[in-house]
Design an enzyme around this catalytic site. Structure first.
Site, mmCIF file in Angstrom:
data_model
loop_
_atom_site.group_PDB
_atom_site.id
_atom_site.type_symbol
_atom_site.label_atom_id
_atom_site.label_comp_id
_atom_site.label_asym_id
_atom_site.label_seq_id
_atom_site.Cartn_x
_atom_site.Cartn_y
_atom_site.Cartn_z
ATOM 1 N N LYS C 67 0.710 -1.351 0.011
ATOM 2 C CA LYS C 67 0.098 0.118 0.045
ATOM 3 C C LYS C 67 0.823 1.148 0.183
ATOM 4 C CE LYS C 67 -3.954 2.159 2.501
ATOM 5 N NZ LYS C 67 -4.805 2.056 3.625
ATOM 6 N N SER C 142 -9.643 2.248 2.599
ATOM 7 C CA SER C 142 -8.743 2.947 1.944
ATOM 8 C C SER C 142 -7.730 2.019 1.105
ATOM 9 C CB SER C 142 -8.083 4.149 2.512
ATOM 10 O OG SER C 142 -7.226 3.366 3.525
ATOM 11 N N SER C 167 -10.081 0.019 7.029
ATOM 12 C CA SER C 167 -9.488 0.287 5.394
ATOM 13 C C SER C 167 -9.133 -1.242 4.889
ATOM 14 C CB SER C 167 -8.268 1.201 5.551
ATOM 15 O OG SER C 167 -8.934 2.511 5.615
#
Ligand code: MG
Ligand code: ZN
Lengths: 100, 469, 467
Positions: C67, C142, C167
């Site tokens: 990420k 996210s 997330s």
């Protein structure tokens, strides 16, 4: 603590101007207007925590209780170029905006 | 018009590494941004980890300042934007600091201490193309960023800049006795002072370095504020900064906008529990403190209490100098007298500390020994001490170089005899009642002894000789 | 020993036996990733030529994605924000270093909501990742890029992701992947670009429970660089896979099945719970009475911490730079105005407000106390059960068109099921449980602090019966 606001869930134009100054965010009039409306909704939800009785309740700074985590006083040198990620540099210093 | 002064004193703690990262705290001659890492530069993804030694140091100082130590303490983020802050927040302590409610005594007066807390030092800014108010841009050197600071906040208990100076000297001496502080560091001690004339608004003077400048800045401010009030005008609340070169304070900005620090607890660090055992352990480790040392010096060396206090509270290194000298020279009272009366005065005149000077106990003692052996007169010794502090040359060497060697007070008889023989005219003038002729003769003797002799003594001896004629 | 299998396990076994040519394999994977990127936009940065791993570790030659908010040395790490565009970290996050030490190679940095601020990955400073099951729909957020790539990749791959308030669970549920959010402090945060430090957790998104257990075993463990990293012994979580679960106790929190949760989702999740009951798991209803307050408590703490974290971005030391005009107030304001997206600005304003003098007691300190009550709720529940079971998200992946109509507060309410557990820092795993209108539904398996092993036991068995 003193000076607690009693109307803390209300946010008006004067306050948002102050906040944008404190947080160094320039906002356009349009943005301000939009945020004001949205913040009113959000703060209504935030205010719900008033309902929770927290008398004699300790705040949780972390999900698990953590204490006394430290390091010993030892020197460790980083070998790197700290200025590599900046365009604004001069004489091995970070170049920044003037104060006044 | 009473003066009211309160202070926030920032002292750099002399740990080996920084407060939250492993960079060295000493960056002498290393060049800018050498002792920096992602943490003290606030790079994304870096995390702080607190230096245990800095906590120990903080606890020791809090104990020495008679404070109440909090059983739990927390670090907080103090948010404000400034180019010297790598994260635009400073990790400091807010509602639960290390310690509160202490005091420090100066001249039998207690100065109350509101709180003591630990925080990180910001970077050093160089204002390019002007001063802070007129520069084009700044250059930031983060070598200093993250060095542990101890902030000591006093109550507004000071009534004069002189008291402030005495407080700072004693504080500095305490910190040095605890070995948590090194006064020779570039910006080891910095002060934010609040000063007001009773009944008027207060002025904050930010970031004054060292105690000499603090006293000067406040003295200037007293005069300035009194002047304003005398002219019937009002003092407006503002922040000023001290121009150390011109020795005046200057307006920084009127406070039309108050920063809102928005403190939150530093979530990257944990709570610190300061247990009784921890405190007891540190108490055992703590070196001798100034008050105790003063008593000891009186007992051990037989010097006056006043002398002991001057030596210790002015500067720990002065006290070390004294004790070292006493090891090699046994007339302790003379050491104290000469240190306070002449050495300290000379240092003050040069505006340097004992460590910055080139004085060493071994060479200082030479001076006293030469007086004892009548190699030099006290008067000459006083002259030599100035040279000695400047050059660091041993007093023996100075005497040699100036050709004063071998001059003994017994030789003074010869010189006086010769001067009387050579100046028969002046002698007879004196005899016929002209006082001025005596001065002339003294002058001649001084000339011949290269001013090495004591005029008082010369006068006595000449008078004696003249009586015999 | 129980044989554990998956595409990832097979690949690593093959690679360790010397049957895989790195250059050939990695090139193929990159080419595939490029095609995926064109269609679904999971990446902020796609590596051109991956670094060949040196150590023949437990994850030898395994392609992973990271990420964007997790720092990777030498590869741009911008947390999905324009204000960090061009920022190349001088160090690896501890989790990245750990998997590199086990022999992985990094494909690229996956897209996300800027700094983690969102539930649908629409608040990215770059592109918006699509849901591979329906590109009109969000892949969640996210960690949207991580889940998107995991769902669509037909090669062995596992994603390092991150969760603050949900997330990992949101995108895992929306894409039909398996997402683990570990106990707070179990995986080092060193090298994680902060959102809200007291809640940020690095976790894993994989195609199956086995893969997740494998990678999680590698990244978890004590790290002296992170003061909040828990000092506990390492564990091998693959040992908990395929273990008997008969007699384990599961609680069903009634507040997680109340209004606001899609009825069809409730039904699917209940079916899942029944399957576990059939395997001998003892099911009972429990209550988490402060659930309602988790939205306020979470968002207040999150924006307070986030707004201070974002202060450092001001165009002086890294990231977005502009011509050095004006004094520092003017220059910093300009850079921040240009660099931050709308949601970031909203959270900065909210956070600055909630911690201001005169307000911080009512918001910030109060929220920290409410968090205590929420943690107590979970602690009470876990006295009697090994895990809790609930829907991961109250809806299936929404269409971008639908998201447009939502107000910010509606976005925040989407996290109602994940905020409590994230506030409490307990571990949770979202596992696919069925489908509604062809879109996946996730079931949440939650456990007490450090009881990830209970989650893996339940999830591993559930994965087998659900098909
Ligand atoms: Mg301070
Ligand atoms: Zn550092």
């Amino acid at each position: 603590m003193t000076n607690e606001k009693s109307d803390y869930w209300k946010i008006d134009e004067k306050l948002i101007d102050h906040i944008s100054k404190v947080s160094r965010l320039s906002l356009t009039e349009k943005e301000k207007e939009k945020y004001l409306k949205q913040l009113a909704d959000i703060l209504k939800t935030f205010k719900e925590i008033d309902e929770v009785d927290t008398e004699n309740v300790e705040p949780s700074f972390h999900p698990l209780p953590l204490s006394n985590v430290w390091r010993e006083d030892e020197v460790k040198k980083w070998k790197w170029d700290p200025l590599k990620n900046t365009e604004h540099k001069e004489e091995k210093c970070f170049k920044g905006p003037r104060i006044v | 018009m009473n003066t009211i002064i309160g202070m926030e004193v920032h002292c750099q703690l002399a740990t080996k590494s920084k407060l939250f990262c492993g960079d060295s705290t000493t960056s002498k001659d290393a060049g800018p941004n050498i002792n920096v890492c992602p943490t003290c530069l606030g790079f994304p993804g870096s995390k702080p980890k607190v230096n245990k030694r800095a906590l120990d140091f903080g606890v020791m100082v809090a104990l020495a300042l008679n404070c109440k130590i909090n059983a739990n303490m927390f670090f907080s983020r103090k948010s404000y934007f400034y180019p010297d802050l790598s994260k635009n927040f400073q990790i400091t302590q807010y509602e639960i600091p290390l310690a509160v409610s202490g005091y420090l005594e100066i001249n039998n007066k207690k100065i109350r201490i509101r709180r003591v807390h630990i925080e990180e030092d910001p970077a050093k800014l160089n204002h390019v193309g002007g001063d802070i108010t007129s520069a084009k841009y700044v250059l930031a050197d983060y070598n200093r960023a993250g060095v542990p600071l101890l902030e000591i906040v006093t109550e507004p208990d000071f009534e004069s800049p002189k008291e402030v100076r005495e407080f700072l000297e004693k504080l500095s001496s305490i910190l040095e006795h605890l070995e948590v502080y090194d006064s020779s560091w570039d910006a080891a001690l910095r002060v934010d002072a609040n000063i007001s004339m009773e009944g008027s608004e207060r002025i904050e003077i930010k970031n004054i370095t060292g105690f000499r400048d603090t006293e000067r800045a406040l003295a200037h401010e007293v005069i300035r504020q009194r002047g304003i009030l005398r002219m019937g005008m009002k003092i407006q609340r503002e922040t000023r900064h001290f121009d150390a070169e011109r020795r005046v304070t200057k307006s920084l900005r009127k406070k039309e906008f108050e920063e809102d620090y928005g403190y939150i607890f530093e979530p990257d660090l944990t709570k610190i529990e300061i247990s009784k055992e921890w405190i007891e352990q540190l108490k055992k480790e703590m070196p001798e403190l100034p008050d105790h040392r003063a008593n000891r010096l009186v007992k051990e060396y037989g010097i006056d209490e006043y002398e002991a206090k001057v030596i210790i509270y002015t500067d720990k290194h002065l006290a070390d100098f004294f004790e070292h000298s006493c090891k090699i020279y046994k007339n302790y009272k003379e050491v104290a007298k000469w240190m306070i009366t002449y050495l300290l005065k000379s240092l003050n005149w040069h505006e340097i500390s004992i460590r910055e000077s080139k004085a060493r106990p071994e060479t200082f003692v030479e001076l006293l020994e030469m007086i004892d052996k009548n190699v030099i007169t006290e008067r000459l010794a006083k002259e030599i001490i100035k040279d000695y502090i400047d050059t660091g040359k041993s007093p023996k060497q100075i005497v040699k170089e100036k050709g004063l060697e071998g001059f003994k007070s017994i030789d003074l008889d010869d010189v006086i005899k010769r001067v009387i023989d050579e100046n028969t005219k002046a002698v007879s003038e004196y005899k016929s009642g002209r006082e001025k002729a005596l001065e002339y003769l003294i002058g001649k003797v001084l000339e011949k002894t290269k001013k090495a002799a004591d005029p008082k003594k010369i006068r006595e001896m000449i008078l004696k000789s003249l009586q015999m004629i | 020993m129980i044989f554990i299998d998956s595409l990832v396990f097979q690949h690593v076994r093959n690679a360790r036996e010397g049957n895989i040519d790195f250059d050939d394999f990695s090139q193929k994977v990159i080419e595939k990733s490029e095609k995926i990127q064109k269609k679904y936009l999971p990446f902020v940065t796609l590596v051109e030529k991956p670094v060949k791993p040196e150590k023949k570790g437990k994850l030898f030659y395994l392609p992973i994605s990271v990420k964007d908010c997790i720092c990777t040395e030498g590869i741009q790490s911008s947390a999905g924000s324009k204000i960090l565009k061009g920022y190349v970290p001088p160090f690896d996050a501890t989790s990245v270093r750990k998997v590199r030490d086990e022999g992985v190679f990094i494909l690229g940095k996956t897209n996300q909501d800027e700094f983690g601020f969102g539930t649908f990955s629409i608040n990215s400073g770059y592109d918006i990742p699509r849901n591979p099951l329906d590109p009109e729909r969000s892949a969640g957020g996210s960690s949207g890029g991580a889940a998107c790539l995991t769902a669509v990749a037909d090669f062995p791959h596992v994603a390092l992701a991150e969760s603050t308030g949900g997330s990992i669970s949101s995108p895992a549920a929306f894409t039909g992947t398996v997402g683990l959010t570990p106990t707070y402090g179990r995986v080092s945060r060193w090298g994680l670009i902060d959102y809200a430090n007291s809640m940020d957790k690095i976790g894993v998104i994989g195609k199956c429970v086995n893969d997740v257990a494998l990678i999680f075993s590698a990244i978890s463990g004590h790290d002296p660089l992170d003061s909040t990293s828990l000092d506990i012994p390492d564990e091998d979580f693959t040992k908990n896979l395929n273990q008997p679960i008969k007699g384990m106790k599961a609680g069903v929190p009634k507040e997680y099945f109340e209004e606001g949760v899609d009825e069809k989702i409730k039904k699917i999740v209940w079916q899942g719970i029944k399957k576990l009951e059939n395997l001998g798991v003892d099911i009972k209803e429990v209550s988490l009475p402060h659930t309602k307050y988790s939205v306020a408590s979470y968002y207040i703490i999150a924006v307070c911490e986030a707004s201070t974290n974002l202060s450092k971005y001001c165009g002086m030391r890294y990231g977005l730079h502009e011509p050095l005009d004006g004094n520092f107030d003017e220059y910093f304001s300009k850079v921040r105005e240009d660099g931050f997206g709308e949601e970031a600005k909203r959270r900065i304003i909210l956070g600055t407000y909630a911690r201001m003098a005169g307000y911080r007691n009512a918001y910030y300190l109060k929220a920290l106390k409410v968090r205590t009550k929420i943690i107590e709720d979970f602690k009470t529940a876990f006295k009697n059960v090994d895990v809790l079971l609930a829907p991961s998200m109250p809806v299936i992946a929404p269409k971008f068109k639908e998201i447009e109509k939502l107000e910010p507060i509606d976005h925040y309410m989407m996290d109602i099921l994940t905020l409590g557990p994230n506030l409490a820092g307990i571990p949770m795993l979202s596992v696919p449980c069925g489908a509604v209108n062809g879109m996946p539904v996730g079931m949440h398996i939650l456990a007490d602090h450090l009881k990830e092993k209970n989650i893996f036991k339940i999830a591993s068995s559930f994965e087998k019966v659900k098909k």
